[in-house]
Scaffold this motif. Structure first.
Motif, short mmCIF file in Angstrom:
data_model
loop_
_atom_site.label_atom_id
_atom_site.label_comp_id
_atom_site.label_asym_id
_atom_site.label_seq_id
_atom_site.Cartn_x
_atom_site.Cartn_y
_atom_site.Cartn_z
N ALA A 1 -40.17 2.33 41.16
CA ALA A 1 -39.20 1.48 40.08
C ALA A 1 -38.00 0.89 41.15
O ALA A 1 -37.11 0.48 40.54
CB ALA A 1 -39.53 2.21 38.72
N ALA A 2 -37.30 2.04 41.37
CA ALA A 2 -35.83 1.21 42.13
C ALA A 2 -36.05 0.63 42.59
O ALA A 2 -35.04 -0.52 42.83
CB ALA A 2 -35.18 3.13 42.41
N GLY B 1 -42.52 -3.74 37.58
CA GLY B 1 -40.99 -4.52 37.33
C GLY B 1 -40.05 -3.88 37.68
O GLY B 1 -38.88 -4.29 36.77
N GLY B 2 -40.20 -2.46 37.92
CA GLY B 2 -38.59 -1.58 37.37
C GLY B 2 -38.82 -0.74 36.14
O GLY B 2 -37.92 -0.05 36.34
N ALA C 1 -44.81 -9.34 35.73
CA ALA C 1 -44.48 -7.81 36.34
C ALA C 1 -45.53 -7.73 37.72
O ALA C 1 -46.37 -7.41 37.06
CB ALA C 1 -43.73 -7.17 35.87
N ASP C 2 -45.03 -7.11 38.48
CA ASP C 2 -45.91 -6.25 39.53
C ASP C 2 -46.20 -4.68 38.97
O ASP C 2 -45.15 -4.57 38.97
CB ASP C 2 -45.64 -6.35 40.94
CG ASP C 2 -46.43 -8.09 41.69
OD1 ASP C 2 -47.13 -8.84 40.77
OD2 ASP C 2 -45.70 -8.77 42.22
N GLU D 1 -35.38 -5.27 43.93
CA GLU D 1 -35.30 -6.38 43.88
C GLU D 1 -35.18 -7.72 43.51
O GLU D 1 -34.75 -8.63 43.26
CB GLU D 1 -36.63 -7.12 44.92
CG GLU D 1 -38.00 -7.26 45.53
CD GLU D 1 -39.20 -6.91 45.10
OE1 GLU D 1 -39.99 -8.63 44.74
OE2 GLU D 1 -39.11 -6.45 45.89
N ILE D 2 -35.01 -7.17 42.59
CA ILE D 2 -35.12 -7.99 40.87
C ILE D 2 -33.28 -8.44 41.02
O ILE D 2 -32.88 -10.04 40.56
CB ILE D 2 -35.42 -7.57 40.06
CG1 ILE D 2 -36.92 -6.95 39.87
CG2 ILE D 2 -34.94 -8.10 38.23
CD1 ILE D 2 -36.84 -6.65 39.00
#
Length: 194
Positions: free
Chosen positions: A89-90, A35-36, A74-75, A95-96
């Motif tokens: 992560a970026a 999830g980043g 979170a994936d 996407e989030i």
């Protein structure tokens, strides 16, 4: 690959997460992007609390080594090195942000109460966010908006108060978290209720 099913901030160990391996094998020392948020796996424990060096499909694991507390749901994707994890992560953060922007732009302009929500563990945070969502639907029928503008795991901090200052009609809600007296005073001077 995997998914976060529980996470919290341990006062001694830092951010911890329980994840479920969906595909492949994870090993201590692997890099993750969840999830980043990046993690280099320091320790892994199985569901009995026993330390393990690797785990594969369908294994729930308690993992340490995260930079911050990841969100439930979170994936997670494993990466060969830190640079690859940062790249993944970026992409996840981008996407989030796109999803968040589409949700915010779809909201109606109305009288609103903007909430900053903090909880001790992500499971509690998720349950509270769900409750506020149900409440928002009920009060929405009367032309009043209720939205969780920011949420997170851990104590209420200065950044939460500064974020609340930037909104109209803010309210900070904490569940089983502490507020330092200095921060309580800061919020009070800014007219923010905790």
């Amino acid at each position: 690959e995997g998914v976060i099913i529980e996470s919290h901030l341990d006062p001694r160990k830092g951010p911890l997460a329980t994840l479920l391996v969906k595909e492949g094998t994870l090993k201590v020392g692997d890099f993750l992007a969840c999830g980043g948020i990046i993690a280099k796996i320091k320790n892994m424990n199985d569901f009995t609390g026993r330390a393990v060096a690797s785990a594969s499909f369908s294994s729930p694991l308690a993992v340490s080594g995260f930079q911050e507390v990841p969100d439930v749901g979170a994936d997670c994707k494993a990466a060969e090195n830190k640079k690859a994890a940062e790249h993944i992560a970026a992409e996840q953060k981008k996407e989030i942000k796109e999803i968040s922007a589409s949700v915010v732009s779809g909201e109606k302009a109305a009288a609103a109460l903007n909430i900053v929500l903090k909880a001790d563990v992500s499971g509690s945070l998720e349950a509270l966010a769900g409750s506020f969502e149900q409440l928002a639907k009920k009060v929405g029928e009367f032309g009043f908006a209720l939205r969780v503008a920011k949420s997170g795991v851990g104590e209420i901090g200065e950044s939460d108060i500064k974020f609340a200052e930037s909104m109209k009609s803010p309210l900070i809600v904490g569940f089983k978290v502490k507020v330092l007296p200095a921060l309580q005073l800061m919020a009070q001077n800014s007219g923010i209720r905790i």
